[in-house]
Design a protein around this motif. Structure first.
Motif, PDB file in Angstrom:
ATOM      1  N   ILE A   1      57.392   2.858  70.959  1.00 59.47           N
ATOM      2  CA  ILE A   1      57.151   3.050  69.544  1.00 59.47           C
ATOM      3  C   ILE A   1      58.460   2.918  68.761  1.00 59.47           C
ATOM      4  N   ASN A   2      59.528   3.494  69.291  1.00 58.46           N
ATOM      5  CA  ASN A   2      60.817   3.480  68.592  1.00 58.46           C
ATOM      6  C   ASN A   2      61.281   2.061  68.266  1.00 58.46           C
ATOM      7  N   PRO A   3      61.323   1.135  69.250  1.00 64.10           N
ATOM      8  CA  PRO A   3      61.753  -0.229  68.915  1.00 64.10           C
ATOM      9  C   PRO A   3      60.842  -0.901  67.886  1.00 64.10           C
ATOM     10  N   GLY A   4      59.557  -0.604  67.919  1.00 68.47           N
ATOM     11  CA  GLY A   4      58.633  -1.170  66.947  1.00 68.47           C
ATOM     12  C   GLY A   4      58.912  -0.693  65.533  1.00 68.47           C
ATOM     13  N   ILE A   5      59.259   0.581  65.386  1.00 68.11           N
ATOM     14  CA  ILE A   5      59.597   1.111  64.062  1.00 68.11           C
ATOM     15  C   ILE A   5      60.889   0.475  63.562  1.00 68.11           C
ATOM     16  N   VAL A   6      61.880   0.374  64.451  1.00 71.98           N
ATOM     17  CA  VAL A   6      63.146  -0.270  64.076  1.00 71.98           C
ATOM     18  C   VAL A   6      62.882  -1.705  63.638  1.00 71.98           C
ATOM     19  N   GLU A   7      62.085  -2.426  64.412  1.00 67.17           N
ATOM     20  CA  GLU A   7      61.772  -3.818  64.093  1.00 67.17           C
ATOM     21  C   GLU A   7      61.058  -3.928  62.745  1.00 67.17           C
ATOM     22  N   GLY A   8      60.136  -3.022  62.472  1.00 65.45           N
ATOM     23  CA  GLY A   8      59.426  -3.032  61.196  1.00 65.45           C
ATOM     24  C   GLY A   8      60.365  -2.823  60.016  1.00 65.45           C
ATOM     25  N   ILE A   9      61.309  -1.913  60.152  1.00 61.03           N
ATOM     26  CA  ILE A   9      62.278  -1.669  59.082  1.00 61.03           C
ATOM     27  C   ILE A   9      63.127  -2.910  58.860  1.00 61.03           C
ATOM     28  N   VAL A  10      63.581  -3.522  59.947  1.00 61.52           N
ATOM     29  CA  VAL A  10      64.422  -4.724  59.851  1.00 61.52           C
ATOM     30  C   VAL A  10      63.636  -5.877  59.228  1.00 61.52           C
ATOM     31  N   GLN A  11      62.383  -6.058  59.636  1.00 67.47           N
ATOM     32  CA  GLN A  11      61.555  -7.137  59.089  1.00 67.47           C
ATOM     33  C   GLN A  11      61.339  -6.992  57.587  1.00 67.47           C
ATOM     34  N   HIS A  12      61.420  -5.761  57.094  1.00 64.72           N
ATOM     35  CA  HIS A  12      61.238  -5.526  55.658  1.00 64.72           C
ATOM     36  C   HIS A  12      62.575  -5.446  54.921  1.00 64.72           C
ATOM     37  N   GLY A  13      63.632  -5.925  55.554  1.00 64.80           N
ATOM     38  CA  GLY A  13      64.925  -6.029  54.882  1.00 64.80           C
ATOM     39  C   GLY A  13      65.845  -4.836  55.025  1.00 64.80           C
ATOM     40  N   GLY A  14      65.434  -3.835  55.793  1.00 71.36           N
ATOM     41  CA  GLY A  14      66.283  -2.664  55.999  1.00 71.36           C
ATOM     42  C   GLY A  14      67.188  -2.833  57.203  1.00 71.36           C
TER      43      GLY A  14
END
Length: 190
Positions: A1-14
């Motif tokens: 779950i952790n890598p998925g949350i990180v990836e989601g933040i990065v994909q949205h420009g964070g």
């Protein structure tokens, strides 16, 4: 779950970085007493957070990264334990000395009736928490959330919010509108 949350933040420009809680959270084995028998119950590898290692977190925050921390901790012997994510978040907030702590989950906040979204309690003074627990309004999985909020408020956090993270722009709607969309837990009476 952790890598998925990180990836989601990065994909949205964070900018985000994942941490195993073991790198950040220190714990001890949780002791639990059965309500029915009054006897100790071994919960296995369930821990209670007793400390937070801030150096790596602060370095990432100063570099403008969002730390995403899994709810794991380790004891002094290096044994890994699961910890309650809500209480871990409160311990991290207290250690960092934050102004606000915001919980995102799949409910819109504390409800007078758990099954009725329209029964939302928009402002919850800490003085009302114990009476609402006694009434059964604050029950089940909401108990550790609310207890951790009260603890955070007692240790320097100014406000705590509970929001439904599935609602688009939930943070903006809660923090920058007069009505808000979740529950704000505050010091003292209304």
């Amino acid at each position: 779950i952790n890598p998925g949350i990180v990836e989601g933040i990065v994909q949205h420009g964070g900018k985000a970085v994942g941490f195993s809680g073991r790198m950040v959270l220190r714990c001890q084995k949780r002791e639990h007493i059965s309500r029915e028998s009054g006897q100790p119950v071994d919960l296995g590898f369930v821990g209670e957070v007793v400390g937070v290692e801030l150096a790596s977190l602060v370095a990432e925050i100063q570099a403008e990264f969002v730390p995403v921390i899994s709810p794991l901790a380790q004891d002094d012997a290096g044994q890994c334990y699961n910890v309650n994510a809500d209480t871990a978040a409160a311990e991290i907030a207290k250690a960092l000395g934050v102004h606000k702590l915001i919980y995102l989950s799949n409910v819109n906040g504390v409800r007078r009736d758990a099954d009725d979204e329209d029964s939302l309690i928009s402002t919850l003074p800490v003085d009302d928490v114990e009476p609402l627990k006694a009434e059964g309004v604050i029950a089940g999985g909401m108990i550790p959330k609310v207890d951790s909020a009260v603890d955070a408020l007692a240790h320097g956090v100014e406000k705590v919010h509970f929001l439904d993270g599935r609602i688009p722009h939930a943070l903006l709607l809660e923090l920058f509108t007069d009505a808000g969309i979740g529950t704000e837990v505050t010091h003292g009476n209304r």
